[in-house]
Write a protein that holds these residues in place. Structure first.
Motif, mmCIF file in Angstrom:
data_model
loop_
_atom_site.group_PDB
_atom_site.id
_atom_site.type_symbol
_atom_site.label_atom_id
_atom_site.label_comp_id
_atom_site.label_asym_id
_atom_site.label_seq_id
_atom_site.Cartn_x
_atom_site.Cartn_y
_atom_site.Cartn_z
ATOM 1 N N ASP A 1 -5.187 -6.512 -0.788
ATOM 2 C CA ASP A 1 -6.766 -6.843 -0.293
ATOM 3 C C ASP A 1 -6.259 -8.078 -0.374
ATOM 4 N N GLN A 2 -6.256 -8.959 -1.285
ATOM 5 C CA GLN A 2 -5.829 -10.370 -2.081
ATOM 6 C C GLN A 2 -5.270 -10.866 -0.548
ATOM 7 N N ASN B 1 -8.595 -7.949 8.080
ATOM 8 C CA ASN B 1 -8.345 -8.469 6.087
ATOM 9 C C ASN B 1 -10.131 -7.445 5.875
ATOM 10 N N PRO B 2 -10.444 -6.723 4.961
ATOM 11 C CA PRO B 2 -11.404 -6.034 4.649
ATOM 12 C C PRO B 2 -12.314 -6.842 4.596
ATOM 13 N N SER B 3 -12.650 -8.441 4.168
ATOM 14 C CA SER B 3 -13.568 -9.064 4.351
ATOM 15 C C SER B 3 -14.660 -9.358 5.147
ATOM 16 N N ARG C 1 1.169 -1.300 0.180
ATOM 17 C CA ARG C 1 -0.005 -0.067 0.097
ATOM 18 C C ARG C 1 0.880 1.373 -0.079
ATOM 19 N N GLU D 1 -4.267 -10.063 2.578
ATOM 20 C CA GLU D 1 -5.020 -10.178 4.186
ATOM 21 C C GLU D 1 -6.364 -10.983 3.443
ATOM 22 N N ALA D 2 -7.265 -11.643 2.428
ATOM 23 C CA ALA D 2 -8.106 -12.030 2.918
ATOM 24 C C ALA D 2 -7.682 -13.646 2.919
ATOM 25 N N GLU E 1 -2.862 -2.383 -4.914
ATOM 26 C CA GLU E 1 -3.613 -2.810 -3.567
ATOM 27 C C GLU E 1 -4.278 -3.985 -3.174
ATOM 28 N N GLN E 2 -4.572 -3.701 -4.638
ATOM 29 C CA GLN E 2 -5.447 -4.846 -5.348
ATOM 30 C C GLN E 2 -4.918 -6.944 -4.489
#
Length: 149
Positions: free
Chosen positions: A134-135, A147-149, A92, A137-138, A130-131
């Motif tokens: 996110d992936q 985790n953004p989920s 990030r 962390e998920a 950034e994607q």
């Protein structure tokens, strides 16, 4: 009786350390896997005296075993979570630098300057980073730990 593994003792006896021994064994395992699988693909009767599991999984198990015999231990779940947080934060941060017009030298060295020639290219690359953060962390972090989920 000693507190070191027999393989570690053998490594020291031959003038090396257990990690170097494991590195050498890993290189040998990968070369052997490549030679046997390539040879058997060309001629299924080749290497008749060589038995064993030459799948990626079997080879990976032997490599992990060699590292563990050398004294390596897998990271704890908390260490994995912490490294995941650090890696995602670094992705990030790099994305933010790209959006600000700065291209880190490490990216230029690995991808090439032409990938960052325009603001639009930098913006797309930043979005990809950034994607990816996110992936990652998920896959690793529970929902309550970033985790953004």
């Amino acid at each position: 009786m000693t507190d070191i593994d027999a393989i570690a003792a053998a490594a020291y006896a031959h003038g090396t350390d257990p990690i170097t021994w494991a590195e050498n064994l890993t290189a040998m395992l990968l070369r052997t896997k490549d030679e046997v699988t390539t040879g058997r693909a060309a001629n299924p009767a080749s290497f008749p005296g060589v038995a064993g599991d030459f799948s990626n999984e079997g080879t990976a198990r032997r490599i992990v075993g060699a590292l563990m015999n050398a004294g390596w231990t897998p990271p704890t779940a908390e260490q994995i979570r912490e490294r995941t947080r650090q890696y995602a934060a670094a992705l990030r941060d790099t994305a933010a630098r790209l959006r600000a017009g700065e291209v880190p030298a490490s990216l230029i060295d690995s991808v090439g300057p032409e990938a960052f020639a325009t603001a639009e290219q930098r913006k797309r690359f930043a979005a990809t980073l950034e994607q990816e953060a996110d992936q990652i962390e998920a896959r690793v972090l529970p929902p309550d730990e970033g985790n953004p989920s």
